[in-house]
Design an enzyme around this catalytic site. Structure first.
Site, short mmCIF file in Angstrom:
data_model
loop_
_atom_site.label_atom_id
_atom_site.label_comp_id
_atom_site.label_asym_id
_atom_site.label_seq_id
_atom_site.Cartn_x
_atom_site.Cartn_y
_atom_site.Cartn_z
N GLN A 1 0.93 -1.29 -0.10
CA GLN A 1 -0.09 -0.01 0.16
C GLN A 1 0.79 1.53 -0.03
O GLN A 1 1.95 1.40 0.69
CB GLN A 1 -0.98 0.20 1.27
CG GLN A 1 -0.42 0.03 2.51
CD GLN A 1 -1.35 0.10 3.71
OE1 GLN A 1 -2.29 -0.67 3.52
NE2 GLN A 1 -1.26 0.96 4.60
N GLY A 2 0.28 2.22 -0.62
CA GLY A 2 1.03 3.52 -0.84
C GLY A 2 0.05 4.51 -0.53
O GLY A 2 -1.21 4.41 -0.62
N TYR A 3 0.53 5.85 -0.44
CA TYR A 3 -0.33 6.94 -0.41
C TYR A 3 -0.21 8.24 -1.39
O TYR A 3 0.96 8.64 -1.76
CB TYR A 3 -0.02 7.53 1.21
CG TYR A 3 -0.25 6.57 2.04
CD1 TYR A 3 -1.62 6.72 2.63
CD2 TYR A 3 0.66 5.48 2.66
CE1 TYR A 3 -1.92 5.76 3.68
CE2 TYR A 3 -0.05 4.73 3.53
CZ TYR A 3 -1.11 4.92 3.96
OH TYR A 3 -1.68 3.80 5.07
N LEU A 4 -1.13 8.32 -2.05
CA LEU A 4 -1.41 9.54 -2.87
C LEU A 4 -1.37 10.94 -2.16
O LEU A 4 -0.76 12.12 -2.45
CB LEU A 4 -2.50 9.48 -3.66
CG LEU A 4 -2.70 8.28 -4.72
CD1 LEU A 4 -3.88 8.16 -5.25
CD2 LEU A 4 -1.48 8.59 -5.86
N GLU B 1 3.39 8.60 -2.79
CA GLU B 1 4.59 9.17 -2.12
C GLU B 1 5.69 8.13 -2.09
O GLU B 1 5.19 6.94 -2.21
CB GLU B 1 3.94 9.80 -1.10
CG GLU B 1 3.20 10.80 -1.04
CD GLU B 1 2.44 11.19 0.30
OE1 GLU B 1 2.69 10.72 1.31
OE2 GLU B 1 1.55 12.24 0.32
#
Length: 155
Positions: A27-30, A82
């Site tokens: 999982q990643g974060y915009l 990010e």
């Protein structure tokens, strides 16, 4: 929808013997700002886009919206995130009327194990298994969005 959850550190991996599911998660974060966290997740062969609001004062509740998206789209969007994609394995353990989600982190967060339990209300009682340790619900260092930018290994 309002999400109500509590988070705990986990002492050991004895929970694994009671797990009924095990899934790899990337999982990643915009956006990782607390007021509007926008997360991309690939769990097994499914993709998800999730938006979370800021936590309330107790840290137990916050707005959450989630939508399943095609896994190929999730993979492409993950490339726009990010820095600091989270890599973990999630185990699920049923105890009483609740399900604990236990995340065993890999990579830069190796050594960290966190259990979460979702509740119907902030005052709801629940069983606490022996493998639970200290509660970290209101400690922002244990939010995945924080860990993506400030890995556990660097603490």
């Amino acid at each position: 929808m309002i999400e109500i959850e509590r988070k705990f550190l986990v002492k050991d991996d004895s929970f694994k013997r009671d797990a009924f599911t095990e899934n790899h998660i990337a999982q990643g974060y915009l956006s990782s700002v607390p007021e509007r966290t926008v997360r991309l997740r690939i769990k097994g062969n499914k993709g998800f886009l999730t938006i979370k609001g800021i936590s309330n004062e107790s840290g137990l509740s916050r707005f959450e919206w989630e939508k399943e998206i095609p896994v190929e789209e999730a993979k492409n969007l993950l490339l726009l995130c990010e820095k600091g994609v989270i890599d973990k394995t999630r185990f699920e353990v049923k105890l009483g009327n609740h399900v604990y989600e236990i995340d065993v982190f890999h990579g830069q967060n190796e050594g960290l194990i966190i259990a979460e339990i979702e509740l119907g209300s902030e005052n709801e009682t629940f069983e606490k298994p022996n493998w639970l340790s200290n509660e970290v619900t209101n400690d922002k260092r244990y939010y995945n969005s924080y860990l993506s930018n400030n890995p556990y290994k660097s603490w």
